[in-house]
Design a protein around this motif. Structure first.
Motif, PDB file in Angstrom:
ATOM      1  N   ASN A  36      -1.087  11.972   3.655  1.00  0.00           N
ATOM      2  CA  ASN A  36      -0.159  13.097   3.768  1.00  0.00           C
ATOM      3  C   ASN A  36       0.497  13.156   5.152  1.00  0.00           C
ATOM      4  O   ASN A  36       0.775  14.238   5.676  1.00  0.00           O
ATOM      5  CB  ASN A  36      -0.872  14.427   3.493  1.00  0.00           C
ATOM      6  N   PHE A  37       0.779  11.994   5.712  1.00  0.00           N
ATOM      7  CA  PHE A  37       1.390  11.939   7.045  1.00  0.00           C
ATOM      8  C   PHE A  37       2.725  12.682   7.018  1.00  0.00           C
ATOM      9  O   PHE A  37       3.574  12.405   6.164  1.00  0.00           O
ATOM     10  CB  PHE A  37       1.594  10.485   7.466  1.00  0.00           C
ATOM     11  N   PRO A  38       2.947  13.636   7.958  1.00  0.00           N
ATOM     12  CA  PRO A  38       4.093  14.545   7.841  1.00  0.00           C
ATOM     13  C   PRO A  38       5.415  13.998   8.371  1.00  0.00           C
ATOM     14  O   PRO A  38       6.420  14.695   8.329  1.00  0.00           O
ATOM     15  CB  PRO A  38       3.647  15.750   8.669  1.00  0.00           C
ATOM     16  N   VAL A  39       5.435  12.781   8.871  1.00  0.00           N
ATOM     17  CA  VAL A  39       6.653  12.181   9.413  1.00  0.00           C
ATOM     18  C   VAL A  39       7.002  10.952   8.582  1.00  0.00           C
ATOM     19  O   VAL A  39       6.106  10.167   8.236  1.00  0.00           O
ATOM     20  CB  VAL A  39       6.478  11.792  10.895  1.00  0.00           C
ATOM     21  N   THR A  40       8.291  10.777   8.260  1.00  0.00           N
ATOM     22  CA  THR A  40       8.689   9.612   7.473  1.00  0.00           C
ATOM     23  C   THR A  40       8.384   8.329   8.242  1.00  0.00           C
ATOM     24  O   THR A  40       8.490   8.275   9.471  1.00  0.00           O
ATOM     25  CB  THR A  40      10.182   9.658   7.117  1.00  0.00           C
ATOM     26  N   LEU A  41       8.012   7.295   7.486  1.00  0.00           N
ATOM     27  CA  LEU A  41       7.561   6.038   8.083  1.00  0.00           C
ATOM     28  C   LEU A  41       8.331   4.860   7.514  1.00  0.00           C
ATOM     29  O   LEU A  41       8.784   4.883   6.368  1.00  0.00           O
ATOM     30  CB  LEU A  41       6.066   5.840   7.811  1.00  0.00           C
ATOM     31  N   ARG A  42       8.428   3.790   8.332  1.00  0.00           N
ATOM     32  CA  ARG A  42       9.028   2.521   7.912  1.00  0.00           C
ATOM     33  C   ARG A  42       8.048   1.398   8.218  1.00  0.00           C
ATOM     34  O   ARG A  42       7.611   1.249   9.356  1.00  0.00           O
ATOM     35  CB  ARG A  42      10.354   2.274   8.641  1.00  0.00           C
ATOM     36  N   ARG A  43       7.702   0.632   7.201  1.00  0.00           N
ATOM     37  CA  ARG A  43       6.743  -0.463   7.341  1.00  0.00           C
ATOM     38  C   ARG A  43       5.557  -0.021   8.203  1.00  0.00           C
ATOM     39  O   ARG A  43       5.261  -0.628   9.237  1.00  0.00           O
ATOM     40  CB  ARG A  43       7.416  -1.706   7.925  1.00  0.00           C
ATOM     41  N   PRO A  44       4.864   1.060   7.820  1.00  0.00           N
ATOM     42  CA  PRO A  44       3.881   1.691   8.693  1.00  0.00           C
ATOM     43  C   PRO A  44       2.666   0.828   8.994  1.00  0.00           C
ATOM     44  O   PRO A  44       2.258  -0.030   8.204  1.00  0.00           O
ATOM     45  CB  PRO A  44       3.483   2.948   7.905  1.00  0.00           C
ATOM     46  N   VAL A  45       2.097   1.096  10.161  1.00  0.00           N
ATOM     47  CA  VAL A  45       0.837   0.500  10.595  1.00  0.00           C
ATOM     48  C   VAL A  45      -0.069   1.638  11.052  1.00  0.00           C
ATOM     49  O   VAL A  45       0.388   2.761  11.288  1.00  0.00           O
ATOM     50  CB  VAL A  45       1.047  -0.517  11.733  1.00  0.00           C
ATOM     51  N   THR A  90      12.876  -1.576  -0.388  1.00  0.00           N
ATOM     52  CA  THR A  90      11.525  -2.099  -0.207  1.00  0.00           C
ATOM     53  C   THR A  90      11.352  -2.805   1.130  1.00  0.00           C
ATOM     54  O   THR A  90      10.262  -2.786   1.701  1.00  0.00           O
ATOM     55  CB  THR A  90      11.167  -3.058  -1.356  1.00  0.00           C
ATOM     56  N   SER A  91      12.416  -3.380   1.663  1.00  0.00           N
ATOM     57  CA  SER A  91      12.334  -4.026   2.972  1.00  0.00           C
ATOM     58  C   SER A  91      12.114  -2.994   4.073  1.00  0.00           C
ATOM     59  O   SER A  91      11.368  -3.228   5.027  1.00  0.00           O
ATOM     60  CB  SER A  91      13.611  -4.820   3.264  1.00  0.00           C
ATOM     61  N   ILE A  92      12.762  -1.856   3.958  1.00  0.00           N
ATOM     62  CA  ILE A  92      12.632  -0.805   4.975  1.00  0.00           C
ATOM     63  C   ILE A  92      11.283  -0.107   4.864  1.00  0.00           C
ATOM     64  O   ILE A  92      10.575   0.091   5.858  1.00  0.00           O
ATOM     65  CB  ILE A  92      13.773   0.221   4.840  1.00  0.00           C
ATOM     66  N   GLY A  93      10.912   0.270   3.645  1.00  0.00           N
ATOM     67  CA  GLY A  93       9.630   0.950   3.471  1.00  0.00           C
ATOM     68  C   GLY A  93       8.453   0.043   3.732  1.00  0.00           C
ATOM     69  O   GLY A  93       7.471   0.433   4.356  1.00  0.00           O
ATOM     70  N   GLY A  94       8.574  -1.199   3.266  1.00  0.00           N
ATOM     71  CA  GLY A  94       7.514  -2.177   3.487  1.00  0.00           C
ATOM     72  C   GLY A  94       6.366  -2.029   2.515  1.00  0.00           C
ATOM     73  O   GLY A  94       6.080  -0.934   2.012  1.00  0.00           O
ATOM     74  N   GLU A  95       5.677  -3.143   2.264  1.00  0.00           N
ATOM     75  CA  GLU A  95       4.559  -3.142   1.326  1.00  0.00           C
ATOM     76  C   GLU A  95       3.422  -2.246   1.793  1.00  0.00           C
ATOM     77  O   GLU A  95       2.562  -1.850   0.995  1.00  0.00           O
ATOM     78  CB  GLU A  95       4.049  -4.571   1.114  1.00  0.00           C
ATOM     79  N   SER A  96       3.397  -1.899   3.080  1.00  0.00           N
ATOM     80  CA  SER A  96       2.356  -1.007   3.575  1.00  0.00           C
ATOM     81  C   SER A  96       2.605   0.443   3.187  1.00  0.00           C
ATOM     82  O   SER A  96       1.749   1.295   3.414  1.00  0.00           O
ATOM     83  CB  SER A  96       2.231  -1.127   5.102  1.00  0.00           C
ATOM     84  N   GLY A  97       3.780   0.726   2.611  1.00  0.00           N
ATOM     85  CA  GLY A  97       3.966   2.038   1.994  1.00  0.00           C
ATOM     86  C   GLY A  97       4.721   3.059   2.798  1.00  0.00           C
ATOM     87  O   GLY A  97       4.310   4.220   2.874  1.00  0.00           O
ATOM     88  N   GLY A  98       5.860   2.693   3.379  1.00  0.00           N
ATOM     89  CA  GLY A  98       6.727   3.680   4.012  1.00  0.00           C
ATOM     90  C   GLY A  98       7.522   4.447   2.966  1.00  0.00           C
ATOM     91  O   GLY A  98       7.532   4.097   1.782  1.00  0.00           O
ATOM     92  N   PRO A 131       4.861  20.636   2.381  1.00  0.00           N
ATOM     93  CA  PRO A 131       4.726  21.615   1.293  1.00  0.00           C
ATOM     94  C   PRO A 131       3.880  21.052   0.154  1.00  0.00           C
ATOM     95  O   PRO A 131       3.991  19.876  -0.192  1.00  0.00           O
ATOM     96  CB  PRO A 131       6.170  21.851   0.843  1.00  0.00           C
ATOM     97  N   SER A 132       3.049  21.903  -0.433  1.00  0.00           N
ATOM     98  CA  SER A 132       2.193  21.461  -1.529  1.00  0.00           C
ATOM     99  C   SER A 132       3.011  20.988  -2.720  1.00  0.00           C
ATOM    100  O   SER A 132       2.561  20.135  -3.497  1.00  0.00           O
ATOM    101  CB  SER A 132       1.258  22.599  -1.956  1.00  0.00           C
ATOM    102  N   GLU A 133       4.246  21.505  -2.854  1.00  0.00           N
ATOM    103  CA  GLU A 133       5.087  21.117  -3.984  1.00  0.00           C
ATOM    104  C   GLU A 133       5.488  19.643  -3.934  1.00  0.00           C
ATOM    105  O   GLU A 133       5.916  19.082  -4.942  1.00  0.00           O
ATOM    106  CB  GLU A 133       6.341  21.985  -4.025  1.00  0.00           C
ATOM    107  N   MET A 134       5.328  19.023  -2.765  1.00  0.00           N
ATOM    108  CA  MET A 134       5.639  17.595  -2.669  1.00  0.00           C
ATOM    109  C   MET A 134       4.626  16.747  -3.431  1.00  0.00           C
ATOM    110  O   MET A 134       4.895  15.599  -3.761  1.00  0.00           O
ATOM    111  CB  MET A 134       5.666  17.156  -1.198  1.00  0.00           C
ATOM    112  N   GLY A 135       3.454  17.297  -3.691  1.00  0.00           N
ATOM    113  CA  GLY A 135       2.454  16.542  -4.431  1.00  0.00           C
ATOM    114  C   GLY A 135       1.756  15.488  -3.600  1.00  0.00           C
ATOM    115  O   GLY A 135       1.129  14.576  -4.135  1.00  0.00           O
ATOM    116  N   GLY A 136       1.863  15.602  -2.280  1.00  0.00           N
ATOM    117  CA  GLY A 136       1.198  14.648  -1.404  1.00  0.00           C
ATOM    118  C   GLY A 136       2.107  13.516  -0.976  1.00  0.00           C
ATOM    119  O   GLY A 136       3.037  13.140  -1.692  1.00  0.00           O
ATOM    120  N   LEU A 137       1.830  12.974   0.202  1.00  0.00           N
ATOM    121  CA  LEU A 137       2.591  11.857   0.758  1.00  0.00           C
ATOM    122  C   LEU A 137       1.641  10.717   1.097  1.00  0.00           C
ATOM    123  O   LEU A 137       0.431  10.933   1.271  1.00  0.00           O
ATOM    124  CB  LEU A 137       3.342  12.302   2.014  1.00  0.00           C
ATOM    125  N   PRO A 138       2.144   9.500   1.208  1.00  0.00           N
ATOM    126  CA  PRO A 138       1.285   8.367   1.583  1.00  0.00           C
ATOM    127  C   PRO A 138       0.692   8.554   2.982  1.00  0.00           C
ATOM    128  O   PRO A 138       1.084   9.448   3.730  1.00  0.00           O
ATOM    129  CB  PRO A 138       2.248   7.175   1.541  1.00  0.00           C
TER     130      PRO A 138
END
Length: 713
Positions: A246-255, A322-330, A236-243
């Motif tokens: 705008n990847f539509p699935v939640t991520l953990r320590r993404p690559v 921060t450990s779950i999301g990771g510095e790569s931005g989950g 949704p546009s109301e989210m203001g964008g995602l890392p």
């Protein structure tokens, strides 16, 4: 006079009830406010308009969501690995999550809308229109611990309704089996600090597996694991964008290539950080500090760190994020979008559990009075709050009355307990559980630890407890940041990445959970403090022969030469510590009195700063002085419950002493509740709409309904 029958039978009754209720509410709140009644002659048209306005108000009030938690008998929330042992309950848990996540985003009780209350998309929910472009979650505020409790109950209640809907889809002759399983089912928690069973990773595979096999009305099926991620579909546009574009699935320590979560790295990092997080929990439980002081990381709320308390549950909560999301931005790396990852709820249920355990061992303490330090969806900066403050937007009835911290002081009112608080828990029984779960227990001799951190040993007489304290601006950067700590002769920090912390010199990491866009208020930053315990690592160095003894003089000399830290910011880049706004470090140590029995915890002596350790660290090792609040123009309101420290005058709080000193500065007592301003219209908590001070009597019964005991809150 108008003929009431001209409006039918129901509306006059509603109007009469409204008038009576309005009069009763005015009477109840008269202790805080003066009410002046003016008798005005009204025309029939004016009365008609007033009647229509009242009807619309009543209809609106009847549309609030009544949050109850799961009703029925009180049941324990279980650790996720224990819940999985019950195959039928585990099956229902997953199917309920799947159905919950599939609800349309337009539904106020969909996964999207319920999780969106925490941060983004910064929109109205439950008839509450945000007054600032911000989320509702009060991180680094006095209400951090209590606000999340009805929030979790709402989530659990809605998820459980989905479980019941799932059961109704099974063939009639199978439904009783599933109803039996659901009768004692509650949301699980994930204890990331306990020793995992059977040599498993501290992050269960049930959270990391991409798919899972479940029993459905049509037989066994393999489905996407609802604990692995949440799919927005179209963001949704109301989210203001995602890392991640705008990847539509939640991520953990993404690559990248393709964009995906790296749950294997997540498991590795959590394994490597578990011992230090365990030590932090053990230190908090042993501190003797008040519940309000250990619940939040904010300086200005805890003020002087409450004597010997050096850490908080919220600060530990940040490094898990921060450990779950990771510095790569989950997702978990950013406070404002973290709740969409289903792991958020397992983590926060554990945080609620830890705070519930602390309530048992510190029963006479609770929410500390203080002021909001940044604009939020429901509050402005500077507004004073306490345990009777309405926990917006969570309503306990359809009339729009909000929960307060006092309402949910005991988790049983929301239908759940935890394994350690089930039955009739005592401080001794909870301390025993804490020793078993989080006390250092590794052998003290012939321990080979060429890889991985030392496990620790029980405290002895003559031991010192040493910590690296970290003072940080919560919203200094666009995103979160992490301080990695190493201890040893080798140059361990050089070229080391977050995925390779398998050196025996690695101690742990300190996380500062920020948002996607920094809230850079240089004149009033949100300052926090917590610590990294060094004691277990120092014990290992003594056993290996690197450290001569655990005496303060040997510890200070060793740390001066061998303690190293590095700051990792968004994107994984190392940032010179002196370039991070408002970041400071110092080391302090205290003598330890070991516990006298398994039902007791060790106690800390007076901490003393070891200035030689960090004085050569550029800027960040300098002595930090807590900011002194400006004195208000008028005195605090004399009408208020007794909050805070009893050793200072009513309506005041002590200002923290300068770092490294034990005495507060001159004129260090200032009024807690200043005069109102246009930005902060309330100068006493009771002036906030919805504020309600009350006493609650809780009666406890067994499963047969027999009275056990009662307590008044």
């Amino acid at each position: 006079m108008m003929n009431p029958n001209s409006h039918g039978g129901l509306l006059p009754t509603l109007l009469a009830v409204f008038v009576l209720v309005h009069a009763a509410v005015a009477s109840l709140h008269g202790v805080h406010h003066a009410h002046h009644v003016h008798h005005v002659q009204r025309s029939p048209n004016a009365l008609e308009a007033k009647f229509e306005e009242t009807k619309q108000l009543l209809e609106k009030r009847a549309s609030y969501i009544k949050i109850t938690g799961v009703t029925g008998t009180v049941q324990p929330r279980l650790e996720i690995r224990d819940l999985k042992k019950n195959a039928d309950q585990w099956n229902l848990f997953l199917l309920g999550m799947q159905r919950f996540m599939a609800k349309p985003k337009s539904d106020p009780l969909s996964f999207y809308q319920v999780t969106g209350v925490h941060g983004r998309p910064f929109v109205a929910w439950n008839n509450f229109q945000p007054i600032n472009q911000a989320g509702f979650c009060p991180h680094s505020q006095i209400l951090f611990g209590s606000w999340h409790r009805p929030y979790l109950a709402l989530y659990e209640q809605v998820w459980y309704q989905n479980v019941l809907e799932v059961i109704a889809t099974f063939p009639t002759n199978q439904q009783q089996r599933w109803k039996n399983a659901a009768a004692t089912l509650r949301m699980p928690y994930w204890d990331w600090a306990k020793v995992p069973p059977n040599g498993e990773a501290s992050t269960p595979t049930s959270i990391r597996d991409k798919t899972v096999t479940v029993t459905t009305p049509s037989g066994q099926q393999t489905i996407d694991n609802p604990l692995y991620s949440y799919n927005f579909g179209t963001v949704p546009s109301e989210m203001g964008g995602l890392p991640w574009n705008n990847f539509p699935v939640t991520l953990r320590r993404p690559v990248a290539n393709p964009t995906r979560s790296n749950n294997n790295e997540l498991a590795t990092v959590m394994n490597q950080r578990r011992i230090n997080m365990r030590d932090r929990l053990y230190g908090i439980f042993s501190s003797g500090a008040s519940w309000g002081d250990v619940s939040t990381s904010a300086i200005g709320v805890r003020t002087s760190q409450n004597g010997n308390n050096v850490d908080s549950f919220e600060s530990i909560h940040d490094i898990v994020h921060t450990s779950i999301g990771g510095e790569s931005g989950g997702n978990m790396y950013y406070l404002d979008i973290s709740s969409f990852d289903p792991i958020f709820w397992l983590h926060h249920t554990n945080m609620d559990r830890l705070l519930a355990l602390y309530q048992v061992i510190s029963p006479n303490t609770y929410v500390t009075a203080g002021k909001i330090n940044r604009p939020m969806a429901q509050w402005n900066a500077g507004e004073p709050k306490n345990s009777y403050t309405p926990l917006k937007p969570f309503t306990k009835d359809t009339a729009g009355n909000y929960f307060t911290s006092e309402d949910i002081r005991n988790t049983r009112v929301l239908g759940y307990v935890y394994p350690e608080t089930n039955g009739n828990p005592t401080a001794a029984s909870v301390r025993s559980a804490i020793n078993s779960l989080y006390g250092p227990s590794a052998p003290s001799k012939k321990r080979h630890y060429s890889t991985g951190p030392f496990e620790g040993r029980p405290f002895r007489h003559g031991d010192q407890h040493t910590v690296l304290s970290v003072i940080a601006n919560k919203y200094a950067l666009d995103g979160s940041y992490v301080v990695d700590c190493f201890l040893g002769h080798s140059n361990s920090t050089k070229n080391m990445t977050s995925a390779s912390y398998d050196s025996p010199d690695y101690v742990g990491s300190y996380g500062v959970l920020g948002m996607m866009k920094a809230d850079r208020n240089s004149s009033n930053p949100v300052m926090t403090e917590g610590c990294l315990p060094l004691t277990t690592a120092l014990q290992g160095k003594q056993i290996s022969g690197e450290l001569k003894s655990m005496s303060p003089q040997h510890i200070e000399a060793y740390l001066k030469d061998n303690l190293k830290c590095k700051v990792i910011g968004p994107g994984g880049a190392e940032i010179p510590a002196e370039q991070v706004p408002d970041l400071h470090f110092y080391v302090k140590s205290c003598p330890v009195t070991p516990a006298s029995s398994p039902e007791e915890l060790p106690t800390w002596g007076e901490f003393e700063v070891l200035p030689e350790v960090t004085k050569h660290w550029p800027k960040v090792g300098e002595t930090y002085t807590y900011p002194k609040p400006a004195a208000p123009a008028v005195p605090a309101s004399p009408e208020s419950p007794s909050y805070g420290t009893p050793s200072v005058p009513h309506g005041t709080v002590p200002v923290a002493p300068p770092m490294g000193t034990s005495s507060p500065p001159a004129n260090s007592v200032v009024p807690l509740y200043p005069t109102s301003t246009p930005e902060s219209p309330f100068h006493h908590p009771s002036e906030e709409p919805g504020y309600c001070q009350q006493k609650i009597t809780i009666k406890y019964v067994d499963e047969a309904g027999n009275f056990l005991y009662s307590e008044e809150k």
